[in-house]
Write a protein that holds these residues in place. Structure first.
Motif, PDB file in Angstrom:
ATOM      1  N   LEU A  12       0.815  -1.200   0.000  1.00  0.00           N
ATOM      2  CA  LEU A  12       0.000   0.000   0.000  1.00  0.00           C
ATOM      3  C   LEU A  12       0.859   1.264   0.000  1.00  0.00           C
ATOM      4  CD1 LEU A  12      -2.525  -1.536   2.459  1.00  0.00           C
ATOM      5  CD2 LEU A  12      -2.841  -1.219   0.012  1.00  0.00           C
ATOM      6  N   LEU A  13       0.272   2.354  -0.459  1.00  0.00           N
ATOM      7  CA  LEU A  13       0.992   3.596  -0.734  1.00  0.00           C
ATOM      8  C   LEU A  13       0.585   4.705   0.230  1.00  0.00           C
ATOM      9  CD1 LEU A  13       0.499   3.362  -4.591  1.00  0.00           C
ATOM     10  CD2 LEU A  13       2.536   2.701  -3.279  1.00  0.00           C
ATOM     11  N   PRO A  14       1.291   5.838   0.199  1.00  0.00           N
ATOM     12  CA  PRO A  14       0.954   6.947   1.115  1.00  0.00           C
ATOM     13  C   PRO A  14      -0.508   7.380   1.062  1.00  0.00           C
ATOM     14  CG  PRO A  14       3.069   7.362   0.087  1.00  0.00           C
ATOM     15  CD  PRO A  14       2.494   6.122  -0.583  1.00  0.00           C
ATOM     16  N   TYR A  20      -0.855   8.925  10.972  1.00  0.00           N
ATOM     17  CA  TYR A  20       0.156   8.211  11.745  1.00  0.00           C
ATOM     18  C   TYR A  20       1.000   7.278  10.882  1.00  0.00           C
ATOM     19  CZ  TYR A  20      -3.014   9.819  15.366  1.00  0.00           C
ATOM     20  OH  TYR A  20      -3.815  10.601  16.148  1.00  0.00           O
ATOM     21  N   GLY A  21       0.691   7.228   9.586  1.00  0.00           N
ATOM     22  CA  GLY A  21       1.423   6.336   8.695  1.00  0.00           C
ATOM     23  C   GLY A  21       0.869   4.933   8.660  1.00  0.00           C
ATOM     24  N   ASN A  22      -0.302   4.721   9.286  1.00  0.00           N
ATOM     25  CA  ASN A  22      -0.954   3.405   9.259  1.00  0.00           C
ATOM     26  C   ASN A  22      -1.984   3.373   8.136  1.00  0.00           C
ATOM     27  OD1 ASN A  22       0.415   2.733  11.653  1.00  0.00           O
ATOM     28  ND2 ASN A  22      -1.222   3.585  12.892  1.00  0.00           N
ATOM     29  N   ILE A  23      -2.194   2.199   7.596  1.00  0.00           N
ATOM     30  CA  ILE A  23      -3.182   2.025   6.535  1.00  0.00           C
ATOM     31  C   ILE A  23      -4.589   2.197   7.122  1.00  0.00           C
ATOM     32  CG2 ILE A  23      -4.045   0.441   4.764  1.00  0.00           C
ATOM     33  CD1 ILE A  23      -1.073   1.465   4.410  1.00  0.00           C
ATOM     34  N   ASN A  63       1.375  -0.862   8.418  1.00  0.00           N
ATOM     35  CA  ASN A  63       2.147   0.337   8.097  1.00  0.00           C
ATOM     36  C   ASN A  63       2.410   0.439   6.603  1.00  0.00           C
ATOM     37  OD1 ASN A  63       2.541   1.006  10.924  1.00  0.00           O
ATOM     38  ND2 ASN A  63       3.839  -0.804  10.950  1.00  0.00           N
ATOM     39  N   MET A  64       2.541   1.667   6.139  1.00  0.00           N
ATOM     40  CA  MET A  64       2.862   1.886   4.736  1.00  0.00           C
ATOM     41  C   MET A  64       4.152   1.133   4.395  1.00  0.00           C
ATOM     42  SD  MET A  64       3.587   5.385   2.666  1.00  0.00           S
ATOM     43  CE  MET A  64       5.167   5.602   3.430  1.00  0.00           C
TER      44      MET A  64
END
Length: 147
Positions: A12-14, A20-23, A63-64
């Protein structure tokens, strides 16, 4: 290959992350829905749509940059519906750790060319594990019919 199962692998991408940088949970649920759909499409050989998503649990953040494995298996078959268990794992490819990220149950319905429910192939569980999952699905069906 077991035509009641499917597996999807994604990274997965930004754009898929929160602050928080979590999906996002919705992104994970979408992957789960797709995996359930592929399992039911493969099994029934018909178009399928989601009727219900339940018991969805997020066990750990994804996480990403991690690789997401989504695995689905049909555990119950009705006349036109199929109930599917979906498990999601996240892999940190830098250190090789894999952890359970999410799980849930999806009910899919097979549709004919006029978008009406249509029968799917009959399946009866044989193993003790499959029988237990079938019985649990029967209880969930009864609960839903009384809601």
């Amino acid at each position: 290959m077991d035509n009641r199962k499917a597996e999807l692998i994604e990274t997965l991408l930004p754009k898929d992350t929160n602050g928080y940088g979590n999906i996002f949970g919705g992104v994970i649920m979408s992957i789960m829905d797709k995996t359930a759909g592929v399992a039911c499409w493969r099994y029934s050989r018909k178009r399928v749509v989601t009727k219900c998503a339940q018991e969805i649990c997020f066990h750990t953040p994804v996480n990403m940059g991690e690789v997401v494995y989504s695995r689905a298996a049909i555990v119950h078959v009705g006349r036109s519906s199929m109930e599917v268990e979906v498990e999601v794992e996240a892999e940190n490819v830098m250190d090789g750790t894999i952890r359970r990220a999410a799980s849930g149950i999806f009910t899919m319905v097979a549709l004919d060319e006029n978008w009406h429910p249509t029968p799917v192939p009959v399946w009866q569980p044989v193993t003790e594990t499959d029988i237990e999952k079938w019985q649990a699905a029967e209880l969930r069906r009864k609960r839903r019919s009384h809601e």
